[in-house]
Scaffold this active site. Sequence first.
Site, short mmCIF file in Angstrom:
data_model
loop_
_atom_site.label_atom_id
_atom_site.label_comp_id
_atom_site.label_asym_id
_atom_site.label_seq_id
_atom_site.Cartn_x
_atom_site.Cartn_y
_atom_site.Cartn_z
N ASP A 1 -2.42 2.58 -6.36
CA ASP A 1 -1.40 2.62 -5.31
C ASP A 1 -1.37 1.36 -4.44
O ASP A 1 -0.82 1.37 -3.34
CB ASP A 1 -1.59 3.86 -4.42
CG ASP A 1 -2.93 3.89 -3.72
OD1 ASP A 1 -3.81 3.05 -4.03
OD2 ASP A 1 -3.13 4.78 -2.85
N GLU A 2 -1.92 0.25 -4.94
CA GLU A 2 -1.94 -0.99 -4.17
C GLU A 2 -1.58 -2.17 -5.06
O GLU A 2 -2.04 -2.26 -6.20
CB GLU A 2 -3.32 -1.22 -3.53
CG GLU A 2 -3.69 -0.18 -2.49
CD GLU A 2 -5.06 -0.41 -1.89
OE1 GLU A 2 -5.19 -0.35 -0.65
OE2 GLU A 2 -6.01 -0.66 -2.65
N ASP B 1 0.86 -1.18 0.00
CA ASP B 1 0.00 0.00 0.00
C ASP B 1 0.90 1.24 0.00
O ASP B 1 1.52 1.57 1.01
CB ASP B 1 -0.89 -0.02 1.24
CG ASP B 1 -1.93 1.09 1.25
OD1 ASP B 1 -1.92 1.91 0.32
OD2 ASP B 1 -2.74 1.14 2.19
#
Length: 400
Positions: free
Chosen positions: A105-106, A10
């Site tokens: 973003d993961e 993350d």
Amino acid sequence: MGPFRTLYIDMNSFFASVEQQLNPAIRGQPVAITAMENEKGCCVAASYEAKAFGVKTGTSVPDARSLCPGIVFLPSRHRLYVRFNLRVAAVLDRYAELERIRSVDEFQIVLSGEATELDGARALVARLKSAVAAEVGVCLRFSAGIGPNHLLAKIAGKLEKPDGCQHLGPDNMPGRIADLALDDLPGISRSMRTRLEAAGVRDMVSLCRLDPRHARAIWRSVEGERFVRSLQGEPIPLVKTRRGGFGNSKVLAPEFRAPAEAYLVSRWLIEKAAARLRREARVAGSFALHLSPMGAPPWARSVRCAATQDTLEFMRMNRALWRRAWPYIRGRKLAAIGVHLGDVDFLTARTGDLLKPVAPGEMTAGERASVAADFINQRFGQGTIQFGINRPHPGFFERG
């Protein structure tokens, strides 16, 4: 082989971190990314320096300026962030088995060999952190979650921010998350929390110990059973979802809030959604329009249609729904609008129509014209061919 199967990455304050990486002058300063370049907008992301002052996603620009007088506002550049997403993904995939890019973003990584043990997984995380910093940028940090499945790994990744590394497994569950509220977990909304509490499940320990069959009844779906089994550490895989539709929505800037201007924005949204529909060789059997007047409840209607991928057909349905909405929205400003092409299927699965006439899986004349327009726009630039008058309203997803 150890108990851990998944590593969840993350990225920390990803959008703001990308901007800080590209501009050393704002490193260490509070930074907010905004959806619109005026005082009417809000923050869609904030650096940790800004979060320390209480600025977070959804904070209005005036409130953020009040909370943090020295804050730096930057317009969102989503395409730029996607490029950095791909750079990070390339690094992760060289050092580990990148299973999924879960969002901008993961990332989700499959653990194997020594990395299925806690010490091995932590060593892998350290290598990945060093590699991302060296190959993408020192400002790009992430928190890592280690777990026996994707759900526990994702929850673990949220436990220590920024730049953390936590695990959830047989040795620390459910005690490690006992202090969390039910709706702190991904996939549990406020309404689901209410439903759980009505069933006597009021804390995390009770949820983790719930009979999975009871969870299926509470959720009214097999997803409840899958969710609880995942919490209990079982290796439940992600289910590939079936696309339900193609949509676009837009929070309107002040100059587009009059109904006449918002209507033209809706036509632009339809062009974008229909082009995506055709890129995947699909057709849609329904069209929906969502309008959000300022100071009034939203208005939404849908119509069914013969399955199509013809932009002009969706334009006609859109015009008809705007006429139905007019008595309700007349004299009001609109805060947001959305269009949705639903009941999708593949073009090849569409039956023929003797009245048009069209053979099974064959395009209509209007659909062939739409495909030709797509080709010209891809070759010479978006907007070269338009389906009538519209108002482009680029914002968060179009910049960069």
